[in-house]
Structure formats: C-alpha cells, structure tokens
Design an enzyme around this catalytic site. Structure first.
Site, short mmCIF file in Angstrom:
data_model
loop_
_atom_site.label_atom_id
_atom_site.label_comp_id
_atom_site.label_asym_id
_atom_site.label_seq_id
_atom_site.Cartn_x
_atom_site.Cartn_y
_atom_site.Cartn_z
N LEU A 1 -29.02 -42.38 25.83
CA LEU A 1 -27.70 -41.90 26.18
C LEU A 1 -27.67 -40.39 26.07
O LEU A 1 -28.10 -39.84 25.05
CB LEU A 1 -26.65 -42.51 25.26
CG LEU A 1 -25.21 -42.12 25.59
CD1 LEU A 1 -24.75 -42.82 26.87
CD2 LEU A 1 -24.28 -42.45 24.44
N ARG B 1 -19.70 -37.66 31.93
CA ARG B 1 -20.53 -38.77 31.46
C ARG B 1 -19.87 -40.11 31.77
O ARG B 1 -20.55 -41.07 32.14
CB ARG B 1 -20.81 -38.62 29.96
CG ARG B 1 -21.80 -39.63 29.43
CD ARG B 1 -22.25 -39.32 28.02
NE ARG B 1 -21.17 -39.47 27.03
CZ ARG B 1 -21.33 -39.31 25.73
NH1 ARG B 1 -22.52 -38.99 25.24
NH2 ARG B 1 -20.31 -39.46 24.90
N TYR C 1 -17.60 -47.50 28.51
CA TYR C 1 -16.71 -46.87 27.52
C TYR C 1 -17.12 -45.42 27.33
O TYR C 1 -18.17 -44.98 27.79
CB TYR C 1 -16.74 -47.63 26.20
CG TYR C 1 -17.99 -47.42 25.37
CD1 TYR C 1 -17.99 -46.57 24.26
CD2 TYR C 1 -19.18 -48.08 25.68
CE1 TYR C 1 -19.14 -46.39 23.50
CE2 TYR C 1 -20.32 -47.91 24.94
CZ TYR C 1 -20.30 -47.06 23.83
OH TYR C 1 -21.43 -46.88 23.09
N LYS D 1 -23.14 -45.89 29.58
CA LYS D 1 -22.45 -46.22 28.32
C LYS D 1 -21.69 -47.53 28.54
O LYS D 1 -20.47 -47.58 28.67
CB LYS D 1 -21.51 -45.08 27.93
CG LYS D 1 -21.34 -44.88 26.43
CD LYS D 1 -20.66 -43.54 26.16
CE LYS D 1 -20.25 -43.39 24.71
NZ LYS D 1 -21.37 -43.32 23.77
N GLU E 1 -34.06 -42.96 20.81
CA GLU E 1 -32.84 -42.50 20.12
C GLU E 1 -32.58 -43.44 18.96
O GLU E 1 -33.43 -44.24 18.58
CB GLU E 1 -31.66 -42.48 21.08
CG GLU E 1 -31.37 -43.80 21.76
CD GLU E 1 -30.28 -43.70 22.82
OE1 GLU E 1 -29.51 -42.74 22.80
OE2 GLU E 1 -30.20 -44.62 23.65
#
Length: 289
Positions: free
Chosen positions: A200, A49, A30, A144, A176
């Site tokens: 990410l 990305r 996604y 992702k 993160e």
C-alpha cells in the site's frame, strides 16, 4: 456523529442492508485520513489514493474532491477532539447476490471519525516487538480494499505473541507490515521498499522519505532482502495512526542493540517538528533552525 448515504446520524442509528455487496463480497474500498487541529492532513494525496483504489475495483467515485472535503469537514466539526482520524468506506451498493457488477446501483458511502491518539510513550522509549510471516495476500495490495481478512489473520499472529506488528516477506523480500509500512536501517542508510502492486502506498511513508531527503539523511528506495531485515541495525514502522515507531525485537531476537536507534531518534524528532508546522500550521523554534 457519522455520515451514511446522505445523512448525518449517531453511529448507533446507522444500519446497512444485509445484501450490501460490502457485507456479501467485501466489494468495496476504504481510506483513512488523519486530521490534526481539525485539519485533514494531505487531503489531496489521500483522495488521490482513494481514487486509485476505486479505479482498481472499477467503481465510480461518488463525489468530487470538493464534495469529499465538505463532507469530511462536517464530520470533523460534528465530533469532539482536535486530532481525529477519518474512516471512509465505499461499497458497490445493495443488490441481489451475484458476482457480476449490478447495473445502476448507488454505492454505499460511510464516514466516521475516531480520536487520533499519539503512540504510547513507553513504546517510543523502549521500542516494540514484531514477528515475520509469509505475505500470502492477493497481488493488488496497492488497492485499499475492505476485504482485509488476510491482513487480519497476519496481524493476529502478532497479537497472539504480544507483538505490535507482523512484517511480511514475499519471495525473499520485504513488502510491508500487516497494517503499516516498514523501513530498514543498514550501515546508517535508510532503506525503503519501492512502491508496487505488492504494498500500500503510505502517506506517512512519503513524509518520512521527504524528511530524509530534506535533511540529507542517506536513503535508498530498493528491494530489501529478508536477510537485510533480519540483520538490520534498525527497523522503523510507519502509519497514519502510529506515525513513526521503532521495532526493537524481531521474532524474539533484538534488532541492532535492542533499543531505538539514532535514525529513529532523528526521524521522530523531524516528524514532530513537521507535525507542528505543516500538519498543525503552528510555528516552532525547532523547525525554524
């Protein structure tokens, strides 16, 4: 209005077969793209990305960048709101349940829009609470992927104690947040964990570092130890939907003096200037100084 497999329709009319590999295996990726004043922000970066994620799961991109742009512009036009965030969802398609990739199966492509709202003013004034947890996700966090159960469980740990986010530690170092990137401020230096397969690569993360460089704010990109997180003068959270937010409590202990700090104040102001000029394309007196 949403887009699903070649058609625009109300979301209430959208259905996906139960044998879709996204439903059966979480086999898909996604992307989330903010749009300000009905303009997708850094679309090329987001589509790059997306391509990285598709390459990571060996799924062919169903569209060119130009086709994606056309679809996204149509979704924006068909939905209300000057500011929106666009959600793209691509799975390996519908096939008999088997772990191996199916041959010659078209992917499922879904796009929707939601309102993009600014962070609550009270959290910008007082800051937000966060907790820490061991980062127990898979090691391809740079992809992702739609299979987000570990992130869901980690984020729920924060929700359970009325905190905004869970900050993740792996092998003694910051990676993160469960749904965000994290920065630490130590001795007036902005610290950012380096991009790797364990986090990410955030677009807002990039913007913050660009703003720091352009405004001579001392900053370093390096591994950040758990001890540095726990003794930070400031902790900043960034994401496409939350922009920049201060974390003022960590595991029920104050971060710094327990209030948003000078680095947050400066970067938040610079981000708002940048949003007015580059994201919206509108001149501002503050940005011209």
């Amino acid at each position: 209005m949403i887009y699903l497999n070649g058609k625009f329709m109300p979301i209430e009319e959208a259905y996906i077969p139960v044998l879709d590999r996204g439903f059966i295996f979480g086999d898909g990726v996604y992307e989330v793209i903010p749009a300000y004043s009905r303009k997708p922000f850094r679309l090329t970066n987001h589509l790059d990305r997306l391509q990285h994620s598709l390459d990571g799961i060996r799924l062919k991109n169903p569209f060119s960048n130009e086709a994606w742009q056309n679809l996204l512009e149509q979704i924006i036009a068909k939905n209300a709101g000057e500011d929106q965030y666009l959600y793209l969802h691509i799975t390996r398609g519908v096939a008999k349940r088997d772990h191996a990739f199916p041959a010659n199966v078209p992917p499922t492509v879904f796009i929707m829009s939601n309102p993009l709202l600014p962070p609550p003013a009270e959290l910008l004034i007082s800051g937000a609470a966060a907790i820490t947890a061991m980062d127990n996700r898979w090691i391809r966090c740079d992809v992702k992927a739609i299979s987000l159960l570990p992130n869901v469980l980690l984020r729920q740990l924060a929700v359970d104690v009325q905190a905004l986010e869970t900050i993740l530690i792996r092998d003694g170092f910051l990676t993160e947040g469960a749904a965000s990137n994290m920065f630490v401020v130590k001795n007036k230096v902005l610290l950012a964990p380096p991009k790797s397969h364990l986090m990410l690569p955030g677009i807002t993360y990039d913007v913050v570092l660009e703003l720091a460089a352009a405004n001579q704010i001392p900053h370093e990109i390096r591994e950040i130890s758990e001890a540095e997180v726990r003794t930070a003068d400031e902790i900043l959270l960034t994401s496409s939907t939350k922009e920049i937010m201060p974390i003022t409590s960590l595991d029920n202990n104050p971060v710094g003096n327990g209030k948003p700090g000078a680095m947050f104040t400066q970067l938040h102001a610079l981000y708002q200037q940048y949003k007015a000029t580059d994201m919206r394309g509108r001149p501002s007196d503050a940005a011209s100084r």
